[in-house]
Motif scaffolding. Structure first.
Motif, short mmCIF file in Angstrom:
data_model
loop_
_atom_site.label_atom_id
_atom_site.label_comp_id
_atom_site.label_asym_id
_atom_site.label_seq_id
_atom_site.Cartn_x
_atom_site.Cartn_y
_atom_site.Cartn_z
N ASP A 1 0.81 -1.22 0.00
CA ASP A 1 0.00 0.00 0.00
C ASP A 1 0.84 1.27 0.00
N HIS A 2 2.17 1.13 0.13
CA HIS A 2 3.05 2.29 0.18
C HIS A 2 3.19 2.93 -1.21
N ASP A 3 3.64 4.16 -1.20
CA ASP A 3 3.92 4.85 -2.45
C ASP A 3 5.39 5.26 -2.43
N PRO A 4 6.21 4.66 -3.23
CA PRO A 4 5.91 3.72 -4.30
C PRO A 4 5.81 2.28 -3.78
N PRO A 5 5.04 1.45 -4.47
CA PRO A 5 5.02 0.02 -4.14
C PRO A 5 6.43 -0.57 -4.33
N PRO A 6 6.76 -1.66 -3.64
CA PRO A 6 8.14 -2.12 -3.53
C PRO A 6 8.68 -3.02 -4.63
N PRO B 1 13.70 3.10 -4.05
CA PRO B 1 14.85 3.96 -3.78
C PRO B 1 15.78 3.33 -2.75
N TYR B 2 17.07 3.56 -2.93
CA TYR B 2 18.10 3.04 -2.04
C TYR B 2 17.76 3.30 -0.57
N SER B 3 17.23 4.49 -0.28
CA SER B 3 16.91 4.87 1.10
C SER B 3 15.82 4.01 1.72
N SER B 4 15.10 3.24 0.92
CA SER B 4 14.08 2.33 1.44
C SER B 4 14.68 1.06 2.02
N TYR B 5 15.98 0.86 1.79
CA TYR B 5 16.67 -0.35 2.22
C TYR B 5 17.79 0.00 3.20
N PRO B 6 17.50 0.14 4.50
CA PRO B 6 18.55 0.48 5.46
C PRO B 6 19.73 -0.49 5.44
N VAL C 1 29.93 5.21 -1.40
CA VAL C 1 31.33 5.64 -1.33
C VAL C 1 31.57 6.72 -2.38
N GLY C 2 32.59 7.52 -2.14
CA GLY C 2 33.02 8.52 -3.10
C GLY C 2 31.89 9.38 -3.64
N ASP C 3 31.77 9.40 -4.96
CA ASP C 3 30.75 10.23 -5.60
C ASP C 3 29.52 9.43 -6.01
N ASP C 4 29.24 8.34 -5.29
CA ASP C 4 28.03 7.57 -5.57
C ASP C 4 26.80 8.47 -5.45
N PRO C 5 25.80 8.27 -6.29
CA PRO C 5 24.56 9.02 -6.10
C PRO C 5 23.94 8.66 -4.76
N ALA C 6 23.36 9.64 -4.09
CA ALA C 6 22.85 9.44 -2.73
C ALA C 6 21.68 8.47 -2.67
N ASP C 7 20.75 8.58 -3.59
CA ASP C 7 19.52 7.78 -3.47
C ASP C 7 19.04 7.27 -4.83
N PRO C 8 19.86 6.44 -5.51
CA PRO C 8 19.37 5.85 -6.75
C PRO C 8 18.28 4.83 -6.43
N TRP C 9 17.56 4.40 -7.43
CA TRP C 9 16.68 3.26 -7.22
C TRP C 9 17.55 2.01 -7.24
N ALA C 10 17.17 1.01 -6.45
CA ALA C 10 17.98 -0.19 -6.29
C ALA C 10 17.15 -1.44 -6.55
N VAL C 11 17.67 -2.30 -7.42
CA VAL C 11 17.07 -3.62 -7.66
C VAL C 11 17.83 -4.58 -6.75
#
Length: 194
Positions: free
Chosen positions: A61-66, A84-89, A100-110
């Motif tokens: 039921d969350h937005d976005p669905p997982p 999003p990466y931030s959804s996965y602690p 690390v380094g210049d990684d994007p802060a919150d990409p989407w993650a599979v």
């Protein structure tokens, strides 16, 4: 089988019975319910299988669905977790996947693939990955990451160890290798064309 059409769609609360069918009652998916990266190690161990399943159910039921679900001829056959990466602690705590380094802060993650045993080796994972990319981009993502294993380095990897996907799978979908934090693991990134 070559003429099979695999369709992929974002998961929704209405698809819970189908998702239960994909995760099944045996094997790693039926015990994890895609909660490994959502909980701390201690919390994961302390949480029952039923509670993990309920956490996934509630997240529909969350937005976005997982994530996304794959179908062949009306039969639910697979799942890919993508948010999003931030959804996965757990990703931020892992030495493999932490920023690390210049990684994007919150990409989407599979983070996870589940394909029902009887539908493996039919292109379901490839369809799921493309569906995950399309879904993430439709939600505004510009970068999608994956954390696959490399059976080319260690061919003895079991199916259970391949739940992250494989380097060749991500490569075939247009992801580029960013780095190898371990011998068998890779960080791969898909960047949307602007």
């Amino acid at each position: 089988m070559p003429d099979e059409t695999i369709t992929v769609e974002p998961v929704s609360a209405a698809l819970w019975p189908e998702l239960q069918e994909v995760f099944g009652e045996r094997g790693d998916p039926s015990g994890c319910w895609c909660q490994w990266f959502k909980l701390s190690g201690a919390a994961f161990r302390e949480t029952t299988t039923e509670a993990r399943a309920e956490r996934l159910h509630e997240s529909l039921d969350h937005d976005p669905p997982p994530g996304v679900v794959a179908w062949i001829d009306g039969e639910p056959v697979g799942w890919a977790a993508v948010e999003p990466y931030s959804s996965y602690p757990g990703l931020a705590r892992s030495p493999i996947t932490k920023r690390v380094g210049d990684d994007p802060a919150d990409p989407w993650a599979v983070t996870c693939f589940v394909v029902r045993l009887e539908y493996r080796k039919r292109g379901v994972a490839r369809a799921l990955l493309q569906g995950a990319i399309d879904y993430a981009l439709s939600r505004g993502a510009t970068i999608v990451e994956g954390y696959p294993v490399d059976p080319g380095v260690r061919p003895s990897l079991s199916n259970a160890e391949r739940y992250h996907g494989t380097v060749s799978l991500f490569d075939s979908a247009g992801f580029r290798l960013v780095r190898r934090p371990s011998t068998i693991r890779a960080i791969m990134r898909y960047e949307a064309e602007h």
